[in-house]
Scaffold this motif. Sequence first.
Motif: not given
Length: 699
Positions: A435, A438, A441, A484
């Motif tokens: 978590q 993530e 980042s 993403r």
Amino acid sequence: MISMSQRILLIQDDAAAAKAILDALSNSIDESFQVQWVRRCSEGLERLAGTAAILVDLFLPDSRGIETFDRLFRVAPQIPILVLCTPQEEETAKLAVQCGAQDYLFKARLDAYLLPKAVGSMIERAANSEALFEEKERAQVTLNSIGDAVMSTDISGQVTYLNAIAESLTGWSKDEAIGHPLEDVLRIVNGATREPAPNPMALAIRENKIVALTPNCILIRRDGVESAIEDSAAPIHDRRGQVTGAVMVFHDVSVARAMILKMSYLAQHDSLTDLPNRVLLNDRLTEAIALSSRHERKLAVLFLDLDRFKHINDSLGHIVGDRLLQSVGRRLFTCVRSSDTVSRQGGDEFVVLLWEVKHAPDAAVAAEKILQALREPHLIDQHELHITGSIGIVTYPDDGTDAETLMKKADFAMYHAKETGRDSYQFFKSEMNVQAIERQSLEGSLRHAIERQELLLYYQPKINLATGGMTGVEALIRWHHPQRGLVPPGQFIAIAEECGLIVPIGRWVLSEACRQARAWQAAGLPPMCVAINISSVELRAPGFASGVRAILRETGLEPRYLELELTETFLMQDSRSTAEVLKELKEIGVLLALDDFGTGYSSLSYLKRFPIDAVKIDQSFVRDLTTDPDDAGIVTAVIAMGRSLHMRVVAEGVETREQLAILQEHGCPQGQGYYFSRPVPAVEFRQLLEFGVRSTAFA
Ligand code: C2E
Ligand code: CA
Ligand code: CA
């Protein structure tokens, strides 16, 4: 080669000898002499000025024997003297040579050819030695006046020279030192190990190159006083390039070194608590890891953050805050072994490094001890302060094998300790990592999202459920992440709120939505009220309302075409300033809607207190409208309430025909959802503005 004519003084009472000398010197082809002949010593003494050489018979009418030489030499030691004698007088002549005469000659056996050569070379030699003497003098004065100590040795390592500074640093006078082995005079040790340091001059001689002193070198003076020294030794060569000795130049760096020590202490310690700072901790941790890996031992890192320290700092002032941090530092110190490290990372964060940990539970014991110690009241000035802390724990090698990883994970674990209730500790668990990494980042790339133009707005229409016409539009943010792809707001708005990025992002959303709404109007499309979502962090940031006003002015959008969707959580907080902000916004003339109604406290009383224009029923109620009678009840109640309070009611998340039918049945005025349209980019939304949304349900 002497080119100019040289003045020679000849002191000779023997006329025949004088004549021979005069002839020999004046007829010389190579050399040019100008000879002055006198018969008495007293006369000679009067003519010394300008004389290049003296030729003298020691036995004169007014002076006899060595005394003649002495009288001349005393007055003019720099003028070379050649003694003329008979074989019977040879002993006296030899004595004169010992006393400084250049040479002697038998006056009866003068060689007319050799005499000028002998006199010439005598003059030249004297000139050279004079120059050498001056050179030496100059060197001597220089060496004594420079700030460095200078010493030299011969090839066997015996001292041949010391200048004044070297004398005072070693405690040896030059005369005493000369002839002693260097090691006696220059006693140097390694400052760290106290072992004798290698003799730099011997090394310079052996290796025939310049060598620097070993770093951290200490010179021990004859009386035992120590000084830090620094510098180098170089070999001395003769004319043929052979090493004949060495010279060493060094200076006292005690003051400079003390300064460096002090500076490095300051650079490694926190000035407030005097504890090691993050730099030193990092060194220690790295060192501890290396040692532990060699001995296969464990170690633990405890990351401590004080709970609600900011509150104390804000309310009692930073002087009290600083004292509290000092007190915490001292408490921590009492909880650990002297070999462990307690450091302050900055702010109210401390890190404790436990060296020898057999099992992970040992670290928990230490953490508990620390929490307990912190809980005891801290007496600062007249205040009795209570503070607690949250601790994250990692162990080496279980959680990581390098300092950076361990620190990061300890930090994560600390956050979890905070989340799970403060005044507690948490061991790092691998789920935390995922978590947190993530999150970190995303946060990192979000920082650049605005400037890199990765943000964009999608638009979703609000529909009049009676007619099917469009009543407004909601702008919803999207982040076009380079790797993403399209990131929905649910994945980054909370992060942006936590790190404060929501403020610039919100400002971008506001101006982009206003600009777009204005552009559609300018294109002649039906004017539509654009709604944007405002997080409570933005609303509480100073200057929010004036920012809204400025952007409306810049974009030229009329305030009545802007609606701000707020959440209940904002209305619940600190109602005084909340009311002020809302009042200010209402004065501008924008509309206010309450988003996600029903998910929070849903108190109807505060709805009345605030100037709210619309209420949006949360989609969770709409979703279960057809199956859950409770939800249906809430929806009906909200619709009724809205009607009585003269608020618009908008049902969110309308996905199906059935949901729409029930909402219509209960007289819900407006709706929004996939059933009508998904949120779409501005170009697509333009079509909806022009041609309307699908209208089958309203036929
Ligand atoms: P929200 O304000 O409640 O926005 C409605 C959300 O429901 C949007 O999600 C929308 O795409 C979604 N939605 C609309 N119709 C339907 C439907 O029929 N079914 C379902 N399942 N969902 C539907 P989105 O765009 O992912 O936004 C999520 C939340 O992020 C928003 O909830 C809002 O709280 C926040 N948000 C979005 N844009 C912004 C923004 O610009 N600033 C701030 N502070 N928050 C934003
Ligand atoms: Ca909304
Ligand atoms: Ca909503």
